[in-house]
Design an enzyme around this catalytic site. Sequence first.
Site, PDB file in Angstrom:
ATOM      1  N   LYS A 171     -35.204  38.703  76.993  1.00 31.43           N
ATOM      2  CA  LYS A 171     -36.420  39.117  78.025  1.00 31.43           C
ATOM      3  C   LYS A 171     -37.455  40.199  77.330  1.00 31.43           C
ATOM      4  CE  LYS A 171     -33.430  38.723  81.997  1.00 31.43           C
ATOM      5  NZ  LYS A 171     -32.785  39.553  83.346  1.00 31.43           N
TER       6      LYS A 171
ATOM      7  N   TYR B  37     -37.557  32.637  89.375  1.00 32.33           N
ATOM      8  CA  TYR B  37     -36.931  33.679  90.295  1.00 32.33           C
ATOM      9  C   TYR B  37     -36.889  33.257  91.772  1.00 32.33           C
ATOM     10  CZ  TYR B  37     -35.243  36.088  86.199  1.00 32.33           C
ATOM     11  OH  TYR B  37     -34.618  36.420  84.748  1.00 32.33           O
TER      12      TYR B  37
ATOM     13  N   ASN C 258     -32.432  44.432  81.646  1.00 29.04           N
ATOM     14  CA  ASN C 258     -31.145  44.062  81.191  1.00 29.04           C
ATOM     15  C   ASN C 258     -31.216  43.246  80.091  1.00 29.04           C
ATOM     16  OD1 ASN C 258     -31.737  41.795  82.756  1.00 29.04           O
ATOM     17  ND2 ASN C 258     -30.064  42.191  84.235  1.00 29.04           N
TER      18      ASN C 258
ATOM     19  N   HIS D 298     -31.316  37.008  79.916  1.00 29.27           N
ATOM     20  CA  HIS D 298     -30.880  36.099  81.090  1.00 29.27           C
ATOM     21  C   HIS D 298     -29.849  34.995  80.743  1.00 29.27           C
ATOM     22  CE1 HIS D 298     -31.283  33.194  84.378  1.00 29.27           C
ATOM     23  NE2 HIS D 298     -31.285  32.189  83.470  1.00 29.27           N
TER      24      HIS D 298
ATOM     25  N   GLU E 297     -33.317  25.096  84.738  1.00 31.06           N
ATOM     26  CA  GLU E 297     -33.908  26.209  84.053  1.00 31.06           C
ATOM     27  C   GLU E 297     -34.368  25.837  82.508  1.00 31.06           C
ATOM     28  OE1 GLU E 297     -31.513  29.705  86.123  1.00 31.06           O
ATOM     29  OE2 GLU E 297     -31.103  29.496  83.872  1.00 31.06           O
TER      30      GLU E 297
HETATM   31  P1  IDP Z   1     -28.266  37.870  86.550  1.00 25.81           P
HETATM   32  O1  IDP Z   1     -29.522  38.189  85.816  1.00 25.81           O
HETATM   33  O2  IDP Z   1     -27.067  38.841  85.965  1.00 25.81           O
HETATM   34  O3  IDP Z   1     -27.780  36.592  86.887  1.00 25.81           O
HETATM   35  P2  IDP Z   1     -29.286  38.320  89.236  1.00 25.81           P
HETATM   36  O4  IDP Z   1     -28.600  38.912  90.378  1.00 25.81           O
HETATM   37  O5  IDP Z   1     -29.536  36.904  89.317  1.00 25.81           O
HETATM   38  O6  IDP Z   1     -28.443  38.784  87.841  1.00 25.81           O
HETATM   39  O7  IDP Z   1     -30.660  38.768  89.108  1.00 25.81           O
HETATM   40  C1  IDP Z   1     -31.750  38.481  88.245  1.00 25.81           C
HETATM   41  C2  IDP Z   1     -32.377  39.450  87.783  1.00 25.81           C
HETATM   42  O8  IDP Z   1     -32.828  40.287  88.457  1.00 25.81           O
HETATM   43  C3  IDP Z   1     -31.497  40.500  86.952  1.00 25.81           C
HETATM   44  O9  IDP Z   1     -31.202  40.098  85.616  1.00 25.81           O
HETATM   45  C4  IDP Z   1     -32.401  41.638  86.644  1.00 25.81           C
HETATM   46  O10 IDP Z   1     -33.428  41.720  85.595  1.00 25.81           O
HETATM   47  C5  IDP Z   1     -33.104  41.617  87.939  1.00 25.81           C
HETATM   48  N1  IDP Z   1     -32.472  42.504  89.097  1.00 25.81           N
HETATM   49  C6  IDP Z   1     -30.990  42.145  89.650  1.00 25.81           C
HETATM   50  N2  IDP Z   1     -30.547  43.016  90.626  1.00 25.81           N
HETATM   51  C7  IDP Z   1     -31.688  44.101  90.412  1.00 25.81           C
HETATM   52  C8  IDP Z   1     -31.724  45.410  90.962  1.00 25.81           C
HETATM   53  O11 IDP Z   1     -30.835  45.580  91.643  1.00 25.81           O
HETATM   54  N3  IDP Z   1     -32.891  46.128  90.861  1.00 25.81           N
HETATM   55  C9  IDP Z   1     -33.785  45.616  89.864  1.00 25.81           C
HETATM   56  N4  IDP Z   1     -33.809  44.561  89.124  1.00 25.81           N
HETATM   57  C10 IDP Z   1     -32.497  43.670  89.614  1.00 25.81           C
HETATM   58 MG    MG Z   2     -28.575  35.332  87.957  1.00 31.39          MG
END
Ligand code: IDP
Ligand code: MG
Length: 139
Positions: free
Chosen positions: A11, A51, A114, A117, A128
């Site tokens: 990312k 997303y 984070n 992905h 994807e």
């Molecule tokens: P994942 O990437 O571990 O599958 P997902 O729940 O699918 O997690 O969420 C997609 C992305 O959305 C996350 O990787 C992160 O960048 C963002 N995200 C998820 N939860 C939060 C939150 O509570 N606050 C801000 N960003 C979030």
């Molecule tokens: Mg996810």
Amino acid sequence: MRTDRTFTMLKPDAVEKGHIGAILEKINASGFRIVAMKLTQMTTADAKEFYAVHRERPFYGELVEYMTRGPIVAAILEKENAVEDFRTLIGATNPADAAEGTIRKLYAASIGENAVHGSDSDENAAIESAFHFAGREMF
Ligand code: IDP
Ligand code: MG
């Protein structure tokens, strides 16, 4: 349906901080073969679509801003049990909860930013991958 491929993005935060090489090294060392890879930048429309499953979540706008603010590395990875093993390698969504040695534990700053992905199912890995790559870009 294939069960040996997953899709990943390094990312914008990981690219900005110069972590492309270190993360790819870890991916290779963990036994994944790179099937497709490119440096690219998502448009707002791209990120909204990618997303879309999160469109009702409070962080959706922030997520789209973040994912479009700079280039990403998009890649398709191959390994037996790729989806599950790659999710294990990257660690929990929130780096505070991620296991020691995982990519998110090492390189992610927060639950929002984070670093990486990983697809959550074989079906989404295929969707994807097709979103980012043409067939002739996959090896
Ligand atoms: P994942 O990437 O571990 O599958 P997902 O729940 O699918 O997690 O969420 C997609 C992305 O959305 C996350 O990787 C992160 O960048 C963002 N995200 C998820 N939860 C939060 C939150 O509570 N606050 C801000 N960003 C979030
Ligand atoms: Mg996810």
